[in-house]
Design a protein around this motif. Structure first.
Motif, mmCIF file in Angstrom:
data_model
loop_
_atom_site.group_PDB
_atom_site.id
_atom_site.type_symbol
_atom_site.label_atom_id
_atom_site.label_comp_id
_atom_site.label_asym_id
_atom_site.label_seq_id
_atom_site.Cartn_x
_atom_site.Cartn_y
_atom_site.Cartn_z
ATOM 1 N N ALA A 19 -3.246 -5.963 -1.020
ATOM 2 C CA ALA A 19 -2.747 -4.634 -0.673
ATOM 3 C C ALA A 19 -1.422 -4.766 0.063
ATOM 4 O O ALA A 19 -1.188 -5.784 0.718
ATOM 5 C CB ALA A 19 -3.762 -3.909 0.211
ATOM 6 N N ILE B 162 -9.439 -3.304 1.711
ATOM 7 C CA ILE B 162 -9.012 -3.696 3.063
ATOM 8 C C ILE B 162 -10.228 -3.872 3.977
ATOM 9 O O ILE B 162 -10.322 -4.859 4.715
ATOM 10 C CB ILE B 162 -8.039 -2.644 3.644
ATOM 11 C CG1 ILE B 162 -6.712 -2.694 2.885
ATOM 12 C CG2 ILE B 162 -7.813 -2.884 5.136
ATOM 13 C CD1 ILE B 162 -5.721 -1.620 3.301
ATOM 14 N N THR C 272 -8.029 0.881 -2.560
ATOM 15 C CA THR C 272 -7.318 0.012 -1.621
ATOM 16 C C THR C 272 -7.982 0.003 -0.252
ATOM 17 O O THR C 272 -8.164 -1.053 0.354
ATOM 18 C CB THR C 272 -5.861 0.498 -1.463
ATOM 19 O OG1 THR C 272 -5.238 0.500 -2.748
ATOM 20 C CG2 THR C 272 -5.094 -0.424 -0.543
ATOM 21 N N ARG C 273 -8.335 1.169 0.205
ATOM 22 C CA ARG C 273 -8.960 1.283 1.520
ATOM 23 C C ARG C 273 -10.230 0.435 1.615
ATOM 24 O O ARG C 273 -10.473 -0.250 2.611
ATOM 25 C CB ARG C 273 -9.307 2.752 1.798
ATOM 26 C CG ARG C 273 -9.741 3.014 3.218
ATOM 27 C CD ARG C 273 -10.238 4.455 3.372
ATOM 28 N NE ARG C 273 -11.301 4.514 4.355
ATOM 29 C CZ ARG C 273 -11.093 4.731 5.647
ATOM 30 N NH1 ARG C 273 -9.878 4.926 6.081
ATOM 31 N NH2 ARG C 273 -12.092 4.729 6.496
ATOM 32 N N ALA D 275 -6.729 -8.823 0.579
ATOM 33 C CA ALA D 275 -7.147 -7.568 -0.064
ATOM 34 C C ALA D 275 -6.213 -7.199 -1.214
ATOM 35 O O ALA D 275 -6.436 -6.199 -1.889
ATOM 36 C CB ALA D 275 -7.177 -6.449 0.962
ATOM 37 N N VAL E 262 -4.267 -8.061 4.519
ATOM 38 C CA VAL E 262 -3.692 -7.428 3.322
ATOM 39 C C VAL E 262 -3.464 -8.453 2.213
ATOM 40 O O VAL E 262 -3.542 -8.123 1.028
ATOM 41 C CB VAL E 262 -2.367 -6.698 3.640
ATOM 42 C CG1 VAL E 262 -2.634 -5.508 4.535
ATOM 43 C CG2 VAL E 262 -1.343 -7.637 4.238
ATOM 44 N N THR F 171 -11.355 -7.407 5.620
ATOM 45 C CA THR F 171 -11.448 -7.438 7.090
ATOM 46 C C THR F 171 -12.832 -7.909 7.523
ATOM 47 O O THR F 171 -12.952 -8.753 8.421
ATOM 48 C CB THR F 171 -11.167 -6.050 7.679
ATOM 49 O OG1 THR F 171 -9.890 -5.597 7.240
ATOM 50 C CG2 THR F 171 -11.183 -6.098 9.201
ATOM 51 N N SER G 217 -0.220 -0.183 3.799
ATOM 52 C CA SER G 217 -1.477 0.528 3.529
ATOM 53 C C SER G 217 -2.401 0.531 4.742
ATOM 54 O O SER G 217 -3.177 1.465 4.940
ATOM 55 C CB SER G 217 -2.197 -0.121 2.345
ATOM 56 O OG SER G 217 -1.453 0.074 1.163
ATOM 57 N N ILE G 218 -2.326 -0.535 5.531
ATOM 58 C CA ILE G 218 -3.178 -0.580 6.722
ATOM 59 C C ILE G 218 -2.918 0.628 7.609
ATOM 60 O O ILE G 218 -3.842 1.324 8.023
ATOM 61 C CB ILE G 218 -2.936 -1.891 7.513
ATOM 62 C CG1 ILE G 218 -3.574 -3.063 6.777
ATOM 63 C CG2 ILE G 218 -3.513 -1.765 8.918
ATOM 64 C CD1 ILE G 218 -3.601 -4.337 7.577
#
Lengths: 208, 208
Positions: A36, A9, A5-6, A34, A31, A13, A40-41
């Motif tokens: 997500a 993102i 997930t990271r 992504a 998000v 971005t 999560s951000i």
DNA sequence: GTCTATAGAAGGATAGAC
DNA sequence: GTCTATCCTTCTATAGAC
């Protein structure tokens, strides 16, 4: 799960910052792209949008540098390497309908007078680009000081051409910048005709 | 009443767009700086922020062009004119703590893929700058096609140097760009050493 | 024409269930 | 760690008093 997930993102971005800039990109937009959850951000980037921006700038800057270095180093000589890089940038711009130019230039101009951490991130990336280019010119036999000037001149041309090319929706500025940069490197390598290089300015001053 | 409300709004918009970009500038911020009531924006600019942006881009572009032309035409020759313009840009940047560079570059990058009317406005300004510069090179005796290439190369260098200079908080890129642009014009005027100019690329291709 | 007040949407950020 | 719901602010835009 293929990509964390990271990383998704950070990827979305990077793409959004490149096209729409920092203030033009919303966290909800990020998000969504992504796939997500919003939370999560702040889970992965407790510092919020600014931290996400700083990390993305460094990441995009490094990836772009690696991409350019690959194209550059694949060429038989530095002059061709310079030409190929500009040609590749022009091709990318056309393929993406004049959207994908420099990954951090828009952000750099936006944040220069607004956020010191973000400005510093763009400065570090740019300085790294300059040194990467200068070291390659140096390896080709150009003296360090002139190599740095050549690197800066080439990158000036690239970034400026990105501005004009996106606005005019034309690759003409990129082609002019590529030809000029290649000619400057060629002249620096050729002691017979150094008149138009920055370094030899003093010598040529007697001319009209 | 000294300055009309409409002009004060345009002035403050120009200054804010230059420093913070389009999305980074709010309408409330504009009227605050202009000492104008909020409603005046929609009274004078029924098209809202986008119309105000388009008019400001044209206005800033014209004013900047006139400023540069004055500096340029005051010089004894074109090479000095080019040098003086870059020196002036560097001085302005330093005096304003690296805030005032190109009046429309940040906006141009921000809106390129977002608003067609705004993008078109920036394109018209840039094209006008190119023609203004090219015509001056032409008057100095350089052939039209080469004059346009020189103009684009010079403006590429200026815009790119603005990006780097603001991010790095250094005038080094501007000085490199100025020296390169002056050298390119000098070489174009000197038939003895045309090796490093874009136009003579083909002739010099036999070199290493 | 000048100015205020507010609507309605979108922004970043947070809390807390699961 | 994932995800939802919501808070508060800011944004553009509009309505309408004066």
């Amino acid at each position: 799960m293929t990509v964390a997930t990271r990383d998704r993102i950070l990827d979305s971005t990077a793409e959004l910052l490149r096209r729409y800039g920092y203030t033009g990109t919303g966290l909800k937009q990020i998000v969504a792209e992504a796939n997500a959850p919003f939370g999560s951000i702040y889970h992965f980037f407790p510092g919020g949008k600014e931290q996400l921006g700083v990390e993305t700038i460094h990441r995009s800057g490094r990836m772009y540098q690696e991409l350019v270095e690959e194209v550059f180093d694949a060429a038989p000589d530095v002059v061709t390497g310079v030409s190929d890089c500009f040609a590749g940038a022009a091709a990318t711009l056309e393929v993406t309908d004049y959207a994908d130019a420099c990954p951090i230039a828009t952000v750099a101009l936006e944040v220069a007078s607004v956020s010191e951490p973000l400005r510093q991130a763009t400065a570090e990336v740019f300085e790294s680009w300059i040194q990467s280019s200068a070291s390659r010119f140096g390896r080709a036999g150009i003296a360090p000081a002139q190599a740095r000037e050549l690197a800066i001149a080439m990158l000036n041309g690239l970034e400026g051409a990105f501005v004009f090319s996106r606005a005019l929706r034309s690759t003409e500025p990129l082609h002019v910048a590529g030809a000029q940069a290649a000619a400057a490197v060629r002249a620096a390598l050729d002691p017979q005709a150094p008149a138009a290089t920055p370094r030899s300015r003093r010598r040529a001053r007697s001319a009209p």
